[in-house]
Design a protein around this motif. Structure first.
Motif, mmCIF file in Angstrom:
data_model
loop_
_atom_site.group_PDB
_atom_site.id
_atom_site.type_symbol
_atom_site.label_atom_id
_atom_site.label_comp_id
_atom_site.label_asym_id
_atom_site.label_seq_id
_atom_site.Cartn_x
_atom_site.Cartn_y
_atom_site.Cartn_z
ATOM 1 N N ALA A 2 -54.982 -22.534 -10.073
ATOM 2 C CA ALA A 2 -54.567 -21.704 -8.935
ATOM 3 C C ALA A 2 -53.764 -22.527 -7.935
ATOM 4 C CB ALA A 2 -55.789 -21.093 -8.257
ATOM 5 N N GLY A 3 -54.210 -23.750 -7.672
ATOM 6 C CA GLY A 3 -53.487 -24.602 -6.737
ATOM 7 C C GLY A 3 -52.079 -24.898 -7.217
ATOM 8 N N SER A 4 -51.947 -25.205 -8.498
ATOM 9 C CA SER A 4 -50.625 -25.495 -9.058
ATOM 10 C C SER A 4 -49.718 -24.274 -8.995
ATOM 11 C CB SER A 4 -50.764 -25.953 -10.514
ATOM 12 O OG SER A 4 -51.501 -27.151 -10.599
ATOM 13 N N LEU A 5 -50.272 -23.101 -9.280
ATOM 14 C CA LEU A 5 -49.470 -21.878 -9.273
ATOM 15 C C LEU A 5 -49.030 -21.489 -7.862
ATOM 16 C CD1 LEU A 5 -51.500 -19.816 -11.896
ATOM 17 C CD2 LEU A 5 -49.099 -20.510 -12.116
ATOM 18 N N GLY A 7 -48.656 -23.539 -5.338
ATOM 19 C CA GLY A 7 -47.669 -24.530 -4.921
ATOM 20 C C GLY A 7 -46.322 -24.309 -5.574
ATOM 21 N N PHE A 8 -46.342 -23.989 -6.864
ATOM 22 C CA PHE A 8 -45.090 -23.728 -7.584
ATOM 23 C C PHE A 8 -44.388 -22.497 -7.026
ATOM 24 C CE2 PHE A 8 -43.031 -21.369 -11.121
ATOM 25 C CZ PHE A 8 -41.970 -22.243 -11.338
ATOM 26 N N ALA A 9 -45.145 -21.431 -6.752
ATOM 27 C CA ALA A 9 -44.561 -20.195 -6.224
ATOM 28 C C ALA A 9 -43.827 -20.465 -4.914
ATOM 29 C CB ALA A 9 -45.648 -19.141 -6.009
ATOM 30 N N ALA A 10 -44.458 -21.223 -4.035
ATOM 31 C CA ALA A 10 -43.846 -21.513 -2.731
ATOM 32 C C ALA A 10 -42.627 -22.423 -2.867
ATOM 33 C CB ALA A 10 -44.876 -22.165 -1.811
ATOM 34 N N ALA A 62 -51.015 -14.555 -10.961
ATOM 35 C CA ALA A 62 -51.808 -15.433 -11.823
ATOM 36 C C ALA A 62 -52.722 -16.338 -10.996
ATOM 37 C CB ALA A 62 -50.879 -16.279 -12.692
ATOM 38 N N ALA A 63 -52.209 -16.871 -9.886
ATOM 39 C CA ALA A 63 -53.015 -17.731 -9.018
ATOM 40 C C ALA A 63 -54.179 -16.960 -8.417
ATOM 41 C CB ALA A 63 -52.143 -18.318 -7.907
ATOM 42 N N GLY A 64 -53.914 -15.712 -8.014
ATOM 43 C CA GLY A 64 -54.977 -14.894 -7.444
ATOM 44 C C GLY A 64 -56.085 -14.622 -8.441
ATOM 45 N N ILE A 65 -55.710 -14.314 -9.672
ATOM 46 C CA ILE A 65 -56.710 -14.059 -10.709
ATOM 47 C C ILE A 65 -57.531 -15.319 -10.979
ATOM 48 C CG2 ILE A 65 -57.015 -13.528 -13.162
ATOM 49 C CD1 ILE A 65 -54.546 -11.677 -12.886
ATOM 50 N N CYS A 66 -56.857 -16.461 -11.030
ATOM 51 C CA CYS A 66 -57.545 -17.732 -11.295
ATOM 52 C C CYS A 66 -58.522 -18.109 -10.183
ATOM 53 C CB CYS A 66 -56.521 -18.858 -11.462
ATOM 54 S SG CYS A 66 -55.577 -18.805 -12.986
ATOM 55 N N SER A 67 -58.190 -17.753 -8.938
ATOM 56 C CA SER A 67 -58.997 -18.189 -7.798
ATOM 57 C C SER A 67 -59.958 -17.125 -7.285
ATOM 58 C CB SER A 67 -58.081 -18.628 -6.653
ATOM 59 O OG SER A 67 -57.206 -17.573 -6.275
ATOM 60 N N ALA A 68 -59.926 -15.925 -7.861
ATOM 61 C CA ALA A 68 -60.744 -14.824 -7.337
ATOM 62 C C ALA A 68 -62.234 -15.146 -7.347
ATOM 63 C CB ALA A 68 -60.476 -13.551 -8.144
ATOM 64 N N THR A 169 -45.791 -18.258 2.741
ATOM 65 C CA THR A 169 -45.332 -19.416 1.966
ATOM 66 C C THR A 169 -46.062 -20.675 2.421
ATOM 67 O OG1 THR A 169 -43.137 -18.396 1.800
ATOM 68 C CG2 THR A 169 -43.299 -20.725 1.236
ATOM 69 N N GLY A 170 -46.222 -20.817 3.740
ATOM 70 C CA GLY A 170 -46.972 -21.952 4.276
ATOM 71 C C GLY A 170 -48.421 -21.913 3.821
ATOM 72 N N TRP A 171 -49.004 -20.703 3.789
ATOM 73 C CA TRP A 171 -50.391 -20.582 3.330
ATOM 74 C C TRP A 171 -50.494 -20.988 1.857
ATOM 75 C CZ3 TRP A 171 -52.785 -17.868 -0.554
ATOM 76 C CH2 TRP A 171 -54.195 -17.870 -0.525
ATOM 77 N N GLU A 172 -49.531 -20.599 1.059
ATOM 78 C CA GLU A 172 -49.545 -20.998 -0.356
ATOM 79 C C GLU A 172 -49.565 -22.513 -0.493
ATOM 80 O OE1 GLU A 172 -47.049 -18.103 -3.118
ATOM 81 O OE2 GLU A 172 -45.922 -18.636 -1.324
ATOM 82 N N MET A 173 -48.722 -23.188 0.271
ATOM 83 C CA MET A 173 -48.643 -24.647 0.185
ATOM 84 C C MET A 173 -49.924 -25.299 0.699
ATOM 85 S SD MET A 173 -44.659 -25.050 1.371
ATOM 86 C CE MET A 173 -44.499 -26.782 0.918
ATOM 87 N N LEU A 174 -50.464 -24.759 1.790
ATOM 88 C CA LEU A 174 -51.718 -25.273 2.335
ATOM 89 C C LEU A 174 -52.848 -25.100 1.335
ATOM 90 C CD1 LEU A 174 -53.237 -26.338 4.892
ATOM 91 C CD2 LEU A 174 -53.635 -23.942 5.488
ATOM 92 N N THR A 175 -52.927 -23.925 0.744
ATOM 93 C CA THR A 175 -53.980 -23.632 -0.226
ATOM 94 C C THR A 175 -53.828 -24.490 -1.480
ATOM 95 O OG1 THR A 175 -54.140 -21.364 0.581
ATOM 96 C CG2 THR A 175 -55.022 -21.806 -1.617
ATOM 97 N N ALA A 176 -52.599 -24.667 -1.923
ATOM 98 C CA ALA A 176 -52.356 -25.518 -3.086
ATOM 99 C C ALA A 176 -52.853 -26.939 -2.827
ATOM 100 C CB ALA A 176 -50.868 -25.540 -3.421
ATOM 101 N N ALA A 177 -52.543 -27.465 -1.651
ATOM 102 C CA ALA A 177 -52.958 -28.834 -1.322
ATOM 103 C C ALA A 177 -54.479 -28.958 -1.304
ATOM 104 C CB ALA A 177 -52.373 -29.235 0.033
ATOM 105 N N VAL A 178 -55.157 -27.972 -0.702
ATOM 106 C CA VAL A 178 -56.617 -28.025 -0.608
ATOM 107 C C VAL A 178 -57.265 -27.879 -1.980
ATOM 108 C CG1 VAL A 178 -58.646 -26.803 0.275
ATOM 109 C CG2 VAL A 178 -56.707 -27.225 1.773
ATOM 110 N N LEU A 179 -56.794 -26.922 -2.767
ATOM 111 C CA LEU A 179 -57.387 -26.706 -4.083
ATOM 112 C C LEU A 179 -57.167 -27.899 -5.019
ATOM 113 C CD1 LEU A 179 -56.544 -22.952 -4.781
ATOM 114 C CD2 LEU A 179 -58.795 -23.937 -4.372
ATOM 115 N N LEU A 180 -55.957 -28.434 -5.018
ATOM 116 C CA LEU A 180 -55.667 -29.563 -5.910
ATOM 117 C C LEU A 180 -56.448 -30.809 -5.497
ATOM 118 C CD1 LEU A 180 -51.824 -29.039 -6.356
ATOM 119 C CD2 LEU A 180 -53.613 -28.683 -8.075
ATOM 120 N N ARG A 181 -56.547 -31.037 -4.188
ATOM 121 C CA ARG A 181 -57.297 -32.206 -3.701
ATOM 122 C C ARG A 181 -58.783 -32.063 -4.022
ATOM 123 N NH1 ARG A 181 -60.026 -33.563 1.047
ATOM 124 N NH2 ARG A 181 -59.994 -35.789 1.533
ATOM 125 N N THR A 182 -59.333 -30.876 -3.812
ATOM 126 C CA THR A 182 -60.752 -30.663 -4.060
ATOM 127 C C THR A 182 -61.071 -30.726 -5.542
ATOM 128 O OG1 THR A 182 -60.818 -29.240 -2.105
ATOM 129 C CG2 THR A 182 -62.689 -29.122 -3.606
#
Length: 204
Positions: A2-5, A7-10, A62-68, A169-182
């Motif tokens: 989900a984090g990768s998706l 981040g890629f979308a944004a 796809a990211a939403g389904i993965c992270s739901a 778009t900013g939320w996508e990038m923020l969420t990607a960073a948090v999910l990938l780091r965690t």
């Protein structure tokens, strides 16, 4: 995933938008809407902008389904907002500005749903870091304020619309960073008891 998706979308959206805007004569980020970049005939790269919209729609879905599964009791409204964003963005990609009301409906759906997503996550997932929740809520509120300005005709249309779009778009990038780091912390065993994924799994 989900984090990768997210981040890629944004990233692909911002990069392709900038490329198309650069080759579109007389285009202004301040005065012109994003949709104008996807109108066939306005530039040789208009199709690229529509590809960016389409990729964003598919990637976010796809990211939403993965992270739901991380949303607990907010899973249903989260997925509903994800679906609305993807459907709206797909409409923007396929029905161009000036071609009918479906384009306007799609744009409203995408912008509104994007900021709803940020608010749903920011207010409904206490296991997330506090700074992340606060950032999500702030982005969602700013997005809705910008949407109100756009509807009321306050300020340059390009600025108002982009602010309403870029908050998601900013939320996508923020969420990607948090999910990938965690996720990385969880894999390596670094502070697993404090990791967001560990806490969410224990809670849900």
């Amino acid at each position: 995933m989900a984090g990768s998706l997210f981040g890629f979308a944004a990233a692909q959206y911002l990069v392709l938008e900038a490329v198309v805007a650069t080759v579109s004569d007389g285009y202004s980020y301040i005065r012109d809407t994003v949709s104008e970049l996807g109108v066939p005939g306005t530039s040789d790269a208009s199709a690229v902008m529509n590809v960016a919209f389409g990729v964003s729609a598919v990637s976010v879905l796809a990211a939403g389904i993965c992270s739901a599964g991380l949303l607990g009791s907010r899973r249903t409204p989260y997925l509903a907002a994800i679906a609305a964003y993807s459907a709206g963005t797909a409409l923007v990609a396929t029905v161009h500005a000036g071609d009918g009301s479906a384009h306007v409906v799609g744009a409203v759906m995408a912008i509104t749903a994007g900021n709803v997503i940020a608010l749903v996550v920011g207010t409904g997932v206490p296991a997330c870091p506090q700074w992340y929740r606060a950032g999500s809520v702030a982005l969602g509120l700013v997005g809705f304020a910008a949407s109100a300005c756009l509807i009321a005709g306050i300020g340059p249309v390009g600025v108002a619309e982009r602010t309403a779009i870029y908050t998601f778009t900013g939320w996508e990038m923020l969420t990607a960073a948090v999910l990938l780091r965690t996720a990385e912390q969880h894999r390596t065993g670094a502070s697993p008891s404090r990791g967001m994924l560990a806490r969410l799994r224990g809670r849900h």
